[in-house]
Scaffold this motif. Structure first.
Motif, PDB file in Angstrom:
ATOM      1  N   PHE A  89       0.822  -1.208   0.000  1.00 20.16           N
ATOM      2  CA  PHE A  89       0.000   0.000   0.000  1.00 20.16           C
ATOM      3  C   PHE A  89       0.857   1.259   0.000  1.00 20.16           C
ATOM      4  CE2 PHE A  89      -3.699  -2.379   2.206  1.00 20.16           C
ATOM      5  CZ  PHE A  89      -4.117  -2.847   0.975  1.00 20.16           C
ATOM      6  N   TYR A  90       2.039   1.188   0.596  1.00 19.11           N
ATOM      7  CA  TYR A  90       2.934   2.345   0.578  1.00 19.11           C
ATOM      8  C   TYR A  90       3.301   2.721  -0.860  1.00 19.11           C
ATOM      9  CZ  TYR A  90       7.209   5.095   1.204  1.00 19.11           C
ATOM     10  OH  TYR A  90       8.160   6.083   1.139  1.00 19.11           O
ATOM     11  N   VAL A  91       3.622   1.711  -1.655  1.00 20.45           N
ATOM     12  CA  VAL A  91       4.038   1.973  -3.034  1.00 20.45           C
ATOM     13  C   VAL A  91       2.848   2.432  -3.878  1.00 20.45           C
ATOM     14  CG1 VAL A  91       5.038   0.975  -5.121  1.00 20.45           C
ATOM     15  CG2 VAL A  91       5.925   0.317  -2.875  1.00 20.45           C
ATOM     16  N   THR A  92       1.696   1.764  -3.753  1.00 19.74           N
ATOM     17  CA  THR A  92       0.550   2.115  -4.595  1.00 19.74           C
ATOM     18  C   THR A  92      -0.027   3.477  -4.236  1.00 19.74           C
ATOM     19  OG1 THR A  92      -0.893   0.810  -3.129  1.00 19.74           O
ATOM     20  CG2 THR A  92      -0.083  -0.258  -5.141  1.00 19.74           C
ATOM     21  N   VAL A 115      -0.532   6.562  -6.799  1.00 20.55           N
ATOM     22  CA  VAL A 115      -1.773   7.328  -6.933  1.00 20.55           C
ATOM     23  C   VAL A 115      -1.502   8.820  -6.741  1.00 20.55           C
ATOM     24  CG1 VAL A 115      -4.032   7.744  -5.870  1.00 20.55           C
ATOM     25  CG2 VAL A 115      -3.249   5.412  -6.271  1.00 20.55           C
ATOM     26  N   SER A 116      -0.524   9.138  -5.890  1.00 23.34           N
ATOM     27  CA  SER A 116      -0.150  10.536  -5.658  1.00 23.34           C
ATOM     28  C   SER A 116       0.812  11.073  -6.712  1.00 23.34           C
ATOM     29  CB  SER A 116       0.497  10.681  -4.274  1.00 23.34           C
ATOM     30  OG  SER A 116      -0.408  10.322  -3.258  1.00 23.34           O
ATOM     31  N   HIS A 117       1.111  10.232  -7.728  1.00 21.89           N
ATOM     32  CA  HIS A 117       2.023  10.621  -8.824  1.00 21.89           C
ATOM     33  C   HIS A 117       3.404  10.967  -8.278  1.00 21.89           C
ATOM     34  CE1 HIS A 117      -1.437  10.626 -11.473  1.00 21.89           C
ATOM     35  NE2 HIS A 117      -2.051  11.450 -10.649  1.00 21.89           N
ATOM     36  N   ARG A 118       3.881  10.144  -7.341  1.00 25.60           N
ATOM     37  CA  ARG A 118       5.215  10.328  -6.795  1.00 25.60           C
ATOM     38  C   ARG A 118       6.169   9.351  -7.471  1.00 25.60           C
ATOM     39  NH1 ARG A 118       4.747  12.907  -1.869  1.00 25.60           N
ATOM     40  NH2 ARG A 118       6.983  13.244  -2.030  1.00 25.60           N
ATOM     41  N   GLU A 119       7.256   9.873  -7.975  1.00 26.70           N
ATOM     42  CA  GLU A 119       8.225   9.027  -8.660  1.00 26.70           C
ATOM     43  C   GLU A 119       9.008   8.199  -7.641  1.00 26.70           C
ATOM     44  OE1 GLU A 119       8.424   8.681 -11.855  1.00 26.70           O
ATOM     45  OE2 GLU A 119       6.918  10.216 -12.281  1.00 26.70           O
ATOM     46  N   MET A 164      -2.191  15.576   1.476  1.00 21.79           N
ATOM     47  CA  MET A 164      -1.695  14.196   1.470  1.00 21.79           C
ATOM     48  C   MET A 164      -0.685  13.936   0.357  1.00 21.79           C
ATOM     49  SD  MET A 164      -2.611  11.949   3.738  1.00 21.79           S
ATOM     50  CE  MET A 164      -2.347  10.459   2.811  1.00 21.79           C
ATOM     51  N   ASP A 165      -0.849  14.578  -0.781  1.00 20.09           N
ATOM     52  CA  ASP A 165       0.019  14.309  -1.929  1.00 20.09           C
ATOM     53  C   ASP A 165       1.262  15.187  -1.947  1.00 20.09           C
ATOM     54  OD1 ASP A 165      -1.786  12.404  -3.099  1.00 20.09           O
ATOM     55  OD2 ASP A 165      -3.061  14.092  -3.637  1.00 20.09           O
ATOM     56  N   ARG A 166       1.446  15.993  -0.905  1.00 24.78           N
ATOM     57  CA  ARG A 166       2.576  16.918  -0.910  1.00 24.78           C
ATOM     58  C   ARG A 166       3.522  16.663   0.254  1.00 24.78           C
ATOM     59  NH1 ARG A 166      -1.727  20.487  -1.701  1.00 24.78           N
ATOM     60  NH2 ARG A 166      -1.442  21.359   0.381  1.00 24.78           N
ATOM     61  N   ASP A 167       3.626  15.402   0.672  1.00 20.83           N
ATOM     62  CA  ASP A 167       4.508  15.065   1.778  1.00 20.83           C
ATOM     63  C   ASP A 167       5.963  15.079   1.339  1.00 20.83           C
ATOM     64  OD1 ASP A 167       2.137  12.826   3.212  1.00 20.83           O
ATOM     65  OD2 ASP A 167       2.736  14.797   3.913  1.00 20.83           O
ATOM     66  N   SER A 168       6.838  14.907   2.302  1.00 20.81           N
ATOM     67  CA  SER A 168       8.270  14.957   2.044  1.00 20.81           C
ATOM     68  C   SER A 168       8.683  13.901   1.033  1.00 20.81           C
ATOM     69  CB  SER A 168       9.036  14.743   3.355  1.00 20.81           C
ATOM     70  OG  SER A 168      10.402  14.558   3.098  1.00 20.81           O
ATOM     71  N   GLU A 169       9.639  14.255   0.192  1.00 20.15           N
ATOM     72  CA  GLU A 169      10.139  13.315  -0.792  1.00 20.15           C
ATOM     73  C   GLU A 169      10.865  12.141  -0.124  1.00 20.15           C
ATOM     74  OE1 GLU A 169       9.819  13.042  -3.934  1.00 20.15           O
ATOM     75  OE2 GLU A 169       8.819  14.902  -4.443  1.00 20.15           O
ATOM     76  N   GLN A 170      11.350  12.341   1.115  1.00 22.15           N
ATOM     77  CA  GLN A 170      12.097  11.275   1.773  1.00 22.15           C
ATOM     78  C   GLN A 170      11.199  10.129   2.224  1.00 22.15           C
ATOM     79  OE1 GLN A 170      12.727  14.544   2.351  1.00 22.15           O
ATOM     80  NE2 GLN A 170      14.617  14.460   1.172  1.00 22.15           N
ATOM     81  N   GLY A 171       9.902  10.347   2.277  1.00 24.85           N
ATOM     82  CA  GLY A 171       9.004   9.288   2.718  1.00 24.85           C
ATOM     83  C   GLY A 171       7.868   9.869   3.531  1.00 24.85           C
ATOM     84  N   PHE A 172       6.814   9.107   3.629  1.00 25.29           N
ATOM     85  CA  PHE A 172       5.634   9.630   4.285  1.00 25.29           C
ATOM     86  C   PHE A 172       5.695   9.518   5.802  1.00 25.29           C
ATOM     87  CE2 PHE A 172       3.389  10.703   0.648  1.00 25.29           C
ATOM     88  CZ  PHE A 172       3.530   9.721  -0.301  1.00 25.29           C
ATOM     89  N   ASN A 173       6.494   8.626   6.334  1.00 25.06           N
ATOM     90  CA  ASN A 173       6.500   8.466   7.780  1.00 25.06           C
ATOM     91  C   ASN A 173       7.904   8.206   8.314  1.00 25.06           C
ATOM     92  OD1 ASN A 173       6.888   5.905   6.883  1.00 25.06           O
ATOM     93  ND2 ASN A 173       5.375   4.935   8.191  1.00 25.06           N
TER      94      ASN A 173
END
Length: 247
Positions: free
Chosen positions: A45-48, A52-56, A199-208
């Motif tokens: 779910f982390y990857v999907t 969905v958030s269009h994060r590379e 939600m879609d603008r979190d840090s590029e280093q990871g969501f948590n």
């Protein structure tokens, strides 16, 4: 034709299909020990959700990154959810003679299993996207499961459909987990955005990764600001002809 360019829809859909197949295979392999299903599902779910958030990102690298980060947390939650399910299944096999009392117990267990299934839909998404206390994971998941019942039922129906397809054709294991996770991510992210539009603008280093930037979820969406009517300004006085002549 633009349709077949590298940034066109055909290439993007083929890339997404390849990613979902890779995710499905990695999820299936990492779930073989059974007790790792929770961590594998969280990583899936982390990857999907990032897709969905269009994060590379890199599918397998992001998967194992989340798998390591959330292993103990996800495994503990998985075991907590699994224990009542096992007990309920054992009770179903014991309660063969449906007396009136047993019927009440069966109904209670069915309701309990339904609630557990609803909580399971959201809780691994929450672990993948937020750092919360353990009790908050269950509290938020229970709230979402019952507050957004249409999303919960839709995800459960598609999960049952995916499982049914797998029983008919086991080779579909190479695509079904990733495809379902992507579909569920679209549905659940719509719910999350109602509470956290960023939600879609979190840090590029990871969501948590960073506990200092932990995101708390509001249980009730904030009420929209009430628009106050603009204050009426008195119209400017028009000088009389006598005043103009005096000037």
């Amino acid at each position: 034709m633009n349709f077949f360019r590298i940034d066109g829809p055909v290439f993007k859909w083929c890339t997404l299909l390849a990613d979902l197949m890779a995710l499905s295979i990695v999820w299936a392999i990492c779930s073989i020990p059974l007790f790792t299903i929770g961590a594998s599902t969280t990583a899936l779910f982390y990857v999907t959700t990032r897709q969905v958030s269009h994060r590379e990102g890199y599918v397998t690298r992001d998967f194992f990154k989340s798998f390591r980060q959330n292993f103990f947390r996800s495994t503990f939650v998985y075991i907590i959810l699994l224990i009542p399910v096992i007990l309920a299944v054992l009770n179903f096999s014991v309660l063969n003679h449906l007396t009136r009392q047993n019927q009440y117990v069966m109904v209670f267990q069915i309701i309990l299993l339904g609630e557990l299934a609803g909580v399971a839909i959201y809780i691994f998404f929450l672990i993948a996207r937020f750092k919360l206390k353990m009790g908050q994971y269950f509290k938020n998941a229970f709230y979402f499961a019952n507050r957004h019942i249409s999303t919960t039922v839709t995800c459960l129906v598609f999960l049952c459909g995916a499982f049914w397809l797998f029983t008919k054709c086991e080779i579909l294991i190479v695509i079904l987990p990733g495809a379902y996770a992507y579909f569920a991510s679209v549905m659940v992210m719509r719910v999350f955005r109602k509470y956290l539009p960023e939600m879609d603008r979190d840090s590029e280093q990871g969501f948590n990764e960073d506990r200092t930037s932990r995101i708390e979820i509001n249980y009730i969406p904030p009420e929209p600001e009430k628009k106050t009517a603009p204050e009426e300004t008195a119209p400017a006085e028009i000088p009389s002809p006598e005043e103009n002549s005096s000037k």
